[in-house]
Design a protein around this motif. Structure first.
Motif, PDB file in Angstrom:
ATOM      1  N   HIS A 174      -0.064   0.352   6.215  1.00 55.13           N
ATOM      2  CA  HIS A 174      -1.508  -0.526   6.309  1.00 55.13           C
ATOM      3  C   HIS A 174      -3.194   0.039   5.742  1.00 55.13           C
ATOM      4  O   HIS A 174      -3.327  -1.024   4.851  1.00 55.13           O
ATOM      5  CB  HIS A 174      -1.548  -1.642   7.628  1.00 55.13           C
ATOM      6  N   ILE A 175      -3.304   1.241   6.931  1.00 56.76           N
ATOM      7  CA  ILE A 175      -4.368   1.611   6.343  1.00 56.76           C
ATOM      8  C   ILE A 175      -4.769   3.421   5.745  1.00 56.76           C
ATOM      9  O   ILE A 175      -3.248   3.730   6.793  1.00 56.76           O
ATOM     10  CB  ILE A 175      -5.357   1.896   7.368  1.00 56.76           C
ATOM     11  N   LEU A 176      -4.560   4.096   5.094  1.00 58.31           N
ATOM     12  CA  LEU A 176      -4.111   5.114   4.950  1.00 58.31           C
ATOM     13  C   LEU A 176      -5.668   6.291   4.689  1.00 58.31           C
ATOM     14  O   LEU A 176      -6.069   5.419   3.650  1.00 58.31           O
ATOM     15  CB  LEU A 176      -3.907   5.190   2.993  1.00 58.31           C
ATOM     16  N   VAL A 177      -5.188   6.929   5.532  1.00 54.90           N
ATOM     17  CA  VAL A 177      -6.681   7.734   5.513  1.00 54.90           C
ATOM     18  C   VAL A 177      -6.774   8.693   4.660  1.00 54.90           C
ATOM     19  O   VAL A 177      -5.619  10.113   4.912  1.00 54.90           O
ATOM     20  CB  VAL A 177      -7.184   8.084   6.437  1.00 54.90           C
ATOM     21  N   VAL A 178      -8.007   9.586   3.528  1.00 58.00           N
ATOM     22  CA  VAL A 178      -7.866  10.816   3.193  1.00 58.00           C
ATOM     23  C   VAL A 178      -8.665  11.503   2.737  1.00 58.00           C
ATOM     24  O   VAL A 178      -9.923  10.791   2.297  1.00 58.00           O
ATOM     25  CB  VAL A 178      -6.928  10.520   1.439  1.00 58.00           C
ATOM     26  N   PRO A 179      -8.595  12.450   2.403  1.00 57.75           N
ATOM     27  CA  PRO A 179     -10.303  13.392   2.306  1.00 57.75           C
ATOM     28  C   PRO A 179     -10.289  12.766   0.527  1.00 57.75           C
ATOM     29  O   PRO A 179      -9.480  12.723   0.072  1.00 57.75           O
ATOM     30  CB  PRO A 179      -9.796  14.536   2.401  1.00 57.75           C
ATOM     31  N   LYS A 180     -12.023  13.437   0.790  1.00 55.62           N
ATOM     32  CA  LYS A 180     -12.392  12.741  -1.092  1.00 55.62           C
ATOM     33  C   LYS A 180     -11.585  13.627  -1.695  1.00 55.62           C
ATOM     34  O   LYS A 180     -11.855  15.095  -1.685  1.00 55.62           O
ATOM     35  CB  LYS A 180     -13.785  12.848  -0.543  1.00 55.62           C
ATOM     36  N   GLY A 181     -11.566  13.053  -3.060  1.00 54.62           N
ATOM     37  CA  GLY A 181     -10.646  14.402  -3.590  1.00 54.62           C
ATOM     38  C   GLY A 181      -9.238  14.002  -3.823  1.00 54.62           C
ATOM     39  O   GLY A 181      -8.950  14.702  -4.438  1.00 54.62           O
ATOM     40  N   SER A 182      -8.389  13.632  -2.879  1.00 57.84           N
ATOM     41  CA  SER A 182      -7.188  13.774  -3.097  1.00 57.84           C
ATOM     42  C   SER A 182      -6.688  12.235  -4.238  1.00 57.84           C
ATOM     43  O   SER A 182      -7.323  11.605  -4.883  1.00 57.84           O
ATOM     44  CB  SER A 182      -6.448  12.942  -1.539  1.00 57.84           C
ATOM     45  N   TYR A 183      -5.417  13.206  -4.253  1.00 55.86           N
ATOM     46  CA  TYR A 183      -4.930  12.085  -5.230  1.00 55.86           C
ATOM     47  C   TYR A 183      -3.744  11.319  -4.295  1.00 55.86           C
ATOM     48  O   TYR A 183      -3.414  11.603  -3.292  1.00 55.86           O
ATOM     49  CB  TYR A 183      -4.022  12.518  -6.446  1.00 55.86           C
ATOM     50  N   VAL A 184      -3.627   9.770  -4.692  1.00 61.03           N
ATOM     51  CA  VAL A 184      -2.863   8.623  -3.978  1.00 61.03           C
ATOM     52  C   VAL A 184      -1.690   8.124  -5.265  1.00 61.03           C
ATOM     53  O   VAL A 184      -2.443   7.608  -6.075  1.00 61.03           O
ATOM     54  CB  VAL A 184      -3.601   7.621  -3.477  1.00 61.03           C
ATOM     55  N   ALA A 185      -0.161   7.769  -4.627  1.00 59.45           N
ATOM     56  CA  ALA A 185       0.536   7.486  -5.220  1.00 59.45           C
ATOM     57  C   ALA A 185       1.177   6.279  -4.904  1.00 59.45           C
ATOM     58  O   ALA A 185       0.816   6.064  -3.695  1.00 59.45           O
ATOM     59  CB  ALA A 185       1.999   8.477  -5.222  1.00 59.45           C
ATOM     60  N   PHE A 186       1.615   5.459  -5.597  1.00 58.39           N
ATOM     61  CA  PHE A 186       1.801   3.897  -5.525  1.00 58.39           C
ATOM     62  C   PHE A 186       3.086   3.490  -5.508  1.00 58.39           C
ATOM     63  O   PHE A 186       3.247   2.575  -6.242  1.00 58.39           O
ATOM     64  CB  PHE A 186       0.425   2.927  -5.743  1.00 58.39           C
ATOM     65  N   PRO A 187       4.464   4.248  -5.147  1.00 53.04           N
ATOM     66  CA  PRO A 187       5.707   3.684  -4.872  1.00 53.04           C
ATOM     67  C   PRO A 187       6.167   2.050  -5.080  1.00 53.04           C
ATOM     68  O   PRO A 187       4.981   1.772  -3.981  1.00 53.04           O
ATOM     69  CB  PRO A 187       6.099   4.256  -4.736  1.00 53.04           C
TER      70      PRO A 187
END
Length: 206
Positions: free
Chosen positions: A62-75
């Motif tokens: 429900h909540i994904l935390v990532v550092p600035k500059g990260s890439y996120v995939a949305f399968p």
């Protein structure tokens, strides 16, 4: 690249968080920042993205935390199509009706909250929370989180879409010189959670 920590110079900070009734609070984002924190965005790669999945017509996590500059995939792990979008200032985007995995992950280069929905299934709501520090995490079922950090003076910030604005605006000053613990309690009740999930709808064939 996230900041490397020399184990001989590291300390564990354990945060315990409770609501205004004294109950433990899980799934709350905790970040620690100081002038010495460093994130080198060039080290992130679209070949190794973070994952925001869609399972049973819900965003997972429900909540994904990532550092600035990260890439996120949305399968999309559902047997139906989804149409994912965000109007958030930190990352507006749109992934039109699709199944399986989109061809390219998205880069999240600006810190902040990115609220997402599905244009077909209105109850679907998820968040990518982009942070500008390598020291972050979410509290567990006991409302606790342990972060390993170099000794320093930090600002501790809490975030959740359910936090009252007065609680999410508070910054706690934390001096980490050795292994230590801090107990925090919210002053205001959580906002009501959105519970709009439906088992079926007219778009089941998408």
């Amino acid at each position: 690249m996230l900041q490397w920590i020399n184990p001989a110079q590291a300390a564990d900070l354990t945060v315990s968080l409770s609501d205004n009734q004294g109950n433990p609070l899980p799934n709350i984002v905790v970040t620690l920042t100081s002038p010495a924190t460093i994130i080198e965005e060039a080290e992130f790669s679209p070949q190794h993205p973070a994952i925001m999945d869609q399972i049973d017509r819900q965003f997972v996590p429900h909540i994904l935390v990532v550092p600035k500059g990260s890439y996120v995939a949305f399968p999309n792990s559902d047997s139906i199509q989804h149409h994912v979008y965000s109007f958030s200032k930190a990352k507006p985007f749109e992934l039109k009706l699709y199944s399986g995995r989109p061809p390219q992950p998205l880069e999240f280069g600006q810190a902040g909250e990115v609220a997402m929905g599905c244009n077909i299934h209105d109850w679907m709501l998820g968040y990518v929370y982009v942070v500008d520090t390598p020291y972050y995490g979410k509290t567990n079922a006991r409302g606790q989180l342990t972060l390993t950090v170099p000794p320093d003076d930090y600002q501790l910030i809490l975030w959740s879409p359910l936090l009252d604005s007065k609680d999410s605006a508070v910054q706690y000053s934390v001096d980490v010189a050795a292994d230590s613990k801090i107990d925090l309690s919210l002053k205001h009740a959580l906002l009501p959670a959105f519970e709009g999930f439906e088992q079926s709808d007219e778009f089941d064939d998408y």
